[in-house]
Write an enzyme that holds these catalytic residues in place. Structure first.
Site, PDB file in Angstrom:
ATOM      1  N   ASN A  19       0.836  -1.203   0.000  1.00 35.62           N
ATOM      2  CA  ASN A  19       0.000   0.000   0.000  1.00 35.62           C
ATOM      3  C   ASN A  19       0.869   1.250   0.000  1.00 35.62           C
ATOM      4  OD1 ASN A  19      -0.207  -1.262   2.814  1.00 35.62           O
ATOM      5  ND2 ASN A  19      -1.238   0.626   3.318  1.00 35.62           N
ATOM      6  N   ASP A  20       0.614   2.222   0.843  1.00 34.96           N
ATOM      7  CA  ASP A  20       1.189   3.566   0.692  1.00 34.96           C
ATOM      8  C   ASP A  20       2.675   3.632   0.327  1.00 34.96           C
ATOM      9  OD1 ASP A  20      -1.168   3.606   2.119  1.00 34.96           O
ATOM     10  OD2 ASP A  20      -0.390   4.740   3.805  1.00 34.96           O
TER      11      ASP A  20
HETATM   12  C1  FRU Z   1      -3.278   4.799   4.566  1.00 35.56           C
HETATM   13  C2  FRU Z   1      -2.961   4.084   5.871  1.00 35.56           C
HETATM   14  C3  FRU Z   1      -2.110   4.965   6.789  1.00 35.56           C
HETATM   15  C4  FRU Z   1      -1.403   3.939   7.644  1.00 35.56           C
HETATM   16  C5  FRU Z   1      -1.141   2.830   6.646  1.00 35.56           C
HETATM   17  C6  FRU Z   1      -1.152   1.449   7.236  1.00 35.56           C
HETATM   18  O1  FRU Z   1      -3.542   3.911   3.523  1.00 35.56           O
HETATM   19  O2  FRU Z   1      -4.150   3.682   6.519  1.00 35.56           O
HETATM   20  O3  FRU Z   1      -2.848   5.908   7.530  1.00 35.56           O
HETATM   21  O4  FRU Z   1      -0.226   4.426   8.198  1.00 35.56           O
HETATM   22  O5  FRU Z   1      -2.149   2.939   5.663  1.00 35.56           O
HETATM   23  O6  FRU Z   1      -0.778   0.520   6.252  1.00 35.56           O
END
Ligand code: FRU
Length: 442
Positions: A19-20
């Site tokens: 993800n991010d």
């Molecule tokens: C955004 C999020 C962030 C967090 C991360 C966890 O997509 O929810 O706020 O740090 O992903 O994976």
């Protein structure tokens, strides 16, 4: 089974769920793109930082794990954060997340590296100030002549989204200064904030999230920005909140300043709901999600523009260029770019990709993007108002597409999944357009 979905210029982890983007930086001759990663499974039950590096922004190497949830502070995940280089050391800031007996705790933590390969977690951390809940995460750091600054995505105790602001003179000891920004726009939680100055303007990026206060779960969220100004450690917007991307799949963007002085941004290319995520066709190949391509941000005539990088534009190999009102191709290259420009805005325009799998329509000064969902097989749409359509540039990868409208004034991003290799496209415009189709050299 051949993997027809494997993207060539959208970063994907070798396995597991990504993800991010995190910790974007340039360090000792390389670009660093860390990312949230569950390397064991295709769900969100585990979070560490994985790492991609590159020396040219075009060819990337996945370096595996960088920060693991291996301490008491981050037992339930090394959550998102950012990076800063100080005296040839790479400093990473992240949220250590732990849930003990169902109770969430968030600590803003730091790790340091001298070689960009091994990362030493340091002992100190920041605890959540009194006025916030433990939804306190995603530290973004920057520095200027006054020292070091950090903003953190937050939720106030009465359930409102907010951004907390910290300062430090040595990048070790941090002092909470108060709320950087809060408003109804930030809903119940503000994730992944980013702040920077660009072309004489101050920008705040944030992902407002609606949370169900009872079950403490995410109901909906999107990525947005404001232009404004900074006064006495507070951000004052002068524009309304606006979406960063008007397509289907875009979230948690992060920016940094590259050595050429460009403000570059990557985002997580997903806003899939849980149904879409569990049915996403790449699951058969053991991985989920990708990042957007890097975009350069600029403010031109008071508007934020997102531009594909020059490095990518130079990779185009022109196949065909013509002036026409209609264009058809039975077989687009898997990695391709279509450029269209109009000297006079068409009143209507239609584009169908891959037997109507993805379509774009311009009518009544609105651009409507549709795709057939792989999960419920229904047509889903996204609409953006566009007064005059002057230019459209579409970057196509195996299962990801980014549409730059009017030279980056708006962008629409989406994932799509085709079972067949054949990639057709059919374009019709009410007015003459200049169109060129290029392959993208990989
Ligand atoms: C955004 C999020 C962030 C967090 C991360 C966890 O997509 O929810 O706020 O740090 O992903 O994976």
């Amino acid at each position: 089974m051949e993997n027809l979905y494997k993207n060539h210029y959208h970063l994907e982890a070798p396995r597991g769920l990504l993800n991010d983007p995190n910790g974007l930086t340039y360090f000792q001759g390389n670009y660093y793109v860390f990312h949230q990663w569950n390397r064991f499974d295709l769900n969100h039950s585990y979070k560490e930082w994985g790492l991609f590096t590159s020396n040219d922004l075009l060819s990337w190497k996945h370096q595996g794990s960088a920060l693991l949830p291996d301490s008491e502070k981050d037992l339930s995940g090394v959550y998102s954060g950012s990076a800063i280089v100080i005296e040839d050391k790479l400093h990473l800031f992240y949220t250590g997340n732990s849930k003990i007996n169902g109770k969430r705790r968030s600590l803003q933590c730091q790790a340091i590296s001298e070689d960009g390969k091994t990362f030493q977690k340091i002992n100190s951390h920041i605890e959540t100030p009194e006025e916030f809940t433990e939804h306190h995460r995603d530290p973004k750091i920057w520095s200027d002549q006054n020292g070091y600054h950090m903003i953190v995505g937050s939720q106030t105790k009465n359930g409102h989204g907010a951004i907390a602001y910290y300062q430090s003179i040595d990048c070790k000891k941090w002092d909470y200064q108060g709320i950087f920004y809060t408003s109804e726009d930030l809903e119940q939680m503000a994730e992944c904030p980013d702040y920077f100055e660009l072309d004489g303007e101050s920008l705040l990026l944030v992902c407002p999230q609606q949370r169900d206060l009872e079950s403490d779960s995410d109901i909906s969220s999107y990525s947005a920005y404001y232009m404004g100004c900074l006064r006495d450690n507070e951000f004052y917007p002068k524009t309304k909140i606006q979406p960063m991307d008007d397509g289907f799949d875009f979230y948690a963007p992060q920016t940094f300043l590259d050595p050429k002085g460009r403000r570059l941004m990557w985002a997580w290319m997903s806003r899939m709901n849980s149904n879409e995520e569990v049915t996403c066709p790449t699951i058969d190949f053991g991985y989920l999600h990708c990042l957007t391509m890097p975009r350069e941000l600029r403010v031109i005539d008071g508007k934020l523009y997102q531009l594909p990088l020059q490095e990518f534009l130079e990779r185009r190999i022109l196949i065909e260029s013509l002036e026409t009102v209609s264009y058809e191709s039975k077989e687009l290259a898997t990695q391709s770019v279509i450029d269209m420009t109009w000297s006079k805005s068409p009143s209507s325009f239609e584009l169908a990709f891959f037997d109507q799998n993805v379509t774009l329509e311009y009518k009544d000064q609105e651009l409507i993007l549709s795709r057939i969902s792989w999960s419920d097989k229904q047509v889903h749409t996204k609409t953006v108002p566009i007064k005059e359509l002057k230019a459209l540039q579409i970057f196509i990868d195996s299962s990801a597409m980014e549409l730059f409208i009017n030279k980056g004034e708006k962008v629409m991003s989406l994932r799509y999944f085709l079972q067949q290799e054949k990639r057709s496209c059919d374009i019709r415009s009410s007015h003459q357009m200049e169109i060129s189709y290029s392959k993208l050299e990989s």
